[in-house]
Design a protein around this motif. Structure first.
Motif, PDB file in Angstrom:
ATOM      1  N   SER A   1      28.324 -26.682 -17.164  1.00 18.89           N
ATOM      2  CA  SER A   1      29.112 -27.018 -18.353  1.00 18.89           C
ATOM      3  C   SER A   1      28.327 -26.762 -19.641  1.00 18.89           C
ATOM      4  O   SER A   1      28.896 -26.342 -20.648  1.00 18.89           O
ATOM      5  CB  SER A   1      29.557 -28.482 -18.307  1.00 18.89           C
ATOM      6  OG  SER A   1      30.416 -28.710 -17.202  1.00 18.89           O
TER       7      SER A   1
ATOM      8  N   SER B   1      26.944 -29.645 -12.095  1.00 20.14           N
ATOM      9  CA  SER B   1      28.143 -29.749 -12.919  1.00 20.14           C
ATOM     10  C   SER B   1      27.783 -29.785 -14.401  1.00 20.14           C
ATOM     11  O   SER B   1      28.351 -29.047 -15.219  1.00 20.14           O
ATOM     12  CB  SER B   1      28.945 -30.997 -12.542  1.00 20.14           C
ATOM     13  OG  SER B   1      30.113 -31.092 -13.324  1.00 20.14           O
TER      14      SER B   1
ATOM     15  N   LEU C   1      30.602 -25.897  -6.845  1.00 18.83           N
ATOM     16  CA  LEU C   1      29.797 -27.036  -6.425  1.00 18.83           C
ATOM     17  C   LEU C   1      29.835 -27.218  -4.915  1.00 18.83           C
ATOM     18  O   LEU C   1      28.816 -27.520  -4.283  1.00 18.83           O
ATOM     19  CB  LEU C   1      30.282 -28.315  -7.125  1.00 18.83           C
ATOM     20  CG  LEU C   1      30.141 -28.322  -8.651  1.00 18.83           C
ATOM     21  CD1 LEU C   1      30.719 -29.613  -9.228  1.00 18.83           C
ATOM     22  CD2 LEU C   1      28.690 -28.141  -9.077  1.00 18.83           C
TER      23      LEU C   1
ATOM     24  N   LYS D   1      34.583 -26.640  -9.463  1.00 18.14           N
ATOM     25  CA  LYS D   1      34.625 -27.499  -8.282  1.00 18.14           C
ATOM     26  C   LYS D   1      34.294 -26.715  -7.029  1.00 18.14           C
ATOM     27  O   LYS D   1      33.526 -27.178  -6.176  1.00 18.14           O
ATOM     28  CB  LYS D   1      36.010 -28.140  -8.150  1.00 18.14           C
ATOM     29  CG  LYS D   1      36.155 -29.045  -6.933  1.00 18.14           C
ATOM     30  CD  LYS D   1      37.557 -29.629  -6.849  1.00 18.14           C
ATOM     31  CE  LYS D   1      37.711 -30.498  -5.606  1.00 18.14           C
ATOM     32  NZ  LYS D   1      39.095 -31.063  -5.502  1.00 18.14           N
TER      33      LYS D   1
END
Length: 229
Positions: free
Chosen positions: A108, A104, A169, A166
């Motif tokens: 990012s 994550s 992941l 999401k």
């Protein structure tokens, strides 16, 4: 086609071994050489920079060219990436690699770059850490490339069309688990190997289907011509 739930190591190895041939079968200009760059040359270049690895703007641009060649061609993305400041790319990629195995944070860190979304970020991370980060395509049209990856996503996650961070992941977690499962059987698979094996298998299935359809069409047309008085 390899079933994602299958534990037959021979089928997974066969699909992975056929990956280069499947890339070549798409007949996309420069795709084979770009794929070799992505799978072999780029990872080696990044790891030579340890303990503070990074990628350069030209490398990111070539990676984007590979991604777009394997999927949907969107030249504006290539333009965006090609014009990125070198120090900004080095800094963002360095932070991303340092953030691993936290996918994550790593994704990012890369998506601050113009033209880089979660899919491109996943490709950058996969080049450095294929055991942690499989590549995720972001194709959304109905061409063969979208079909290929959508089916791979569907095989791993079920009927979900959410292409967010999401979802990536969750996807990465599924492929990491599959790689671990295959490794316990007695081979060495990374999550990126699982992705390539799926892609290879589904690509061949789709190409075989297109070939069968073409053959039936030609047969039907030939029969119609013979029936003419």
């Amino acid at each position: 086609m390899v079933d994602f739930k299958s534990s037959d190591i021979s089928l997974w190895k066969q699909a992975l071994d056929c990956y280069p041939a499947r890339i070549a079968s798409l007949n996309k200009p420069n795709l084979a050489s770009l794929d070799e760059f992505y799978r072999i040359e780029l990872p080696s270049a990044i790891h030579r920079r340890n303990p503070k690895p990074y990628i350069t703007t030209p490398e990111l641009a070539k990676l984007m060219q590979w991604k777009l060649s394997r999927g949907k061609w969107r030249p504006r993305l290539l333009d965006f990436v090609s014009s990125l400041d070198e120090e900004l790319v080095k800094s963002a990629s360095g932070k991303a690699f340092e953030s691993l195995p936290d996918l994550s944070k790593a994704v990012s860190a890369l998506t601050v770059l113009k033209g880089v979304g979660p899919a491109t970020a996943s490709a950058v991370l996969a080049a450095y850490a294929p055991d942690v980060a499989p590549f995720m395509s972001d194709e959304f049209n109905t061409c063969i490339y979208w079909w290929i990856w959508w089916k791979a996503m569907e095989a791993a996650l079920g009927n979900s069309k959410d292409y967010t961070l999401k979802q990536y992941l969750l996807f990465a977690d599924k492929l990491q688990a599959k790689a671990k499962e295959l490794n316990t059987i007695g081979d060495s698979f990374t999550s990126s190997d699982v992705e390539r094996a799926l892609w290879s298998s589904i690509t061949q299935t789709k190409l075989d289907s297109r070939s069968d359809t073409s053959s039936r069409t030609k047969t039907s047309q030939g029969s119609k011509r013979k029936r003419k008085p």
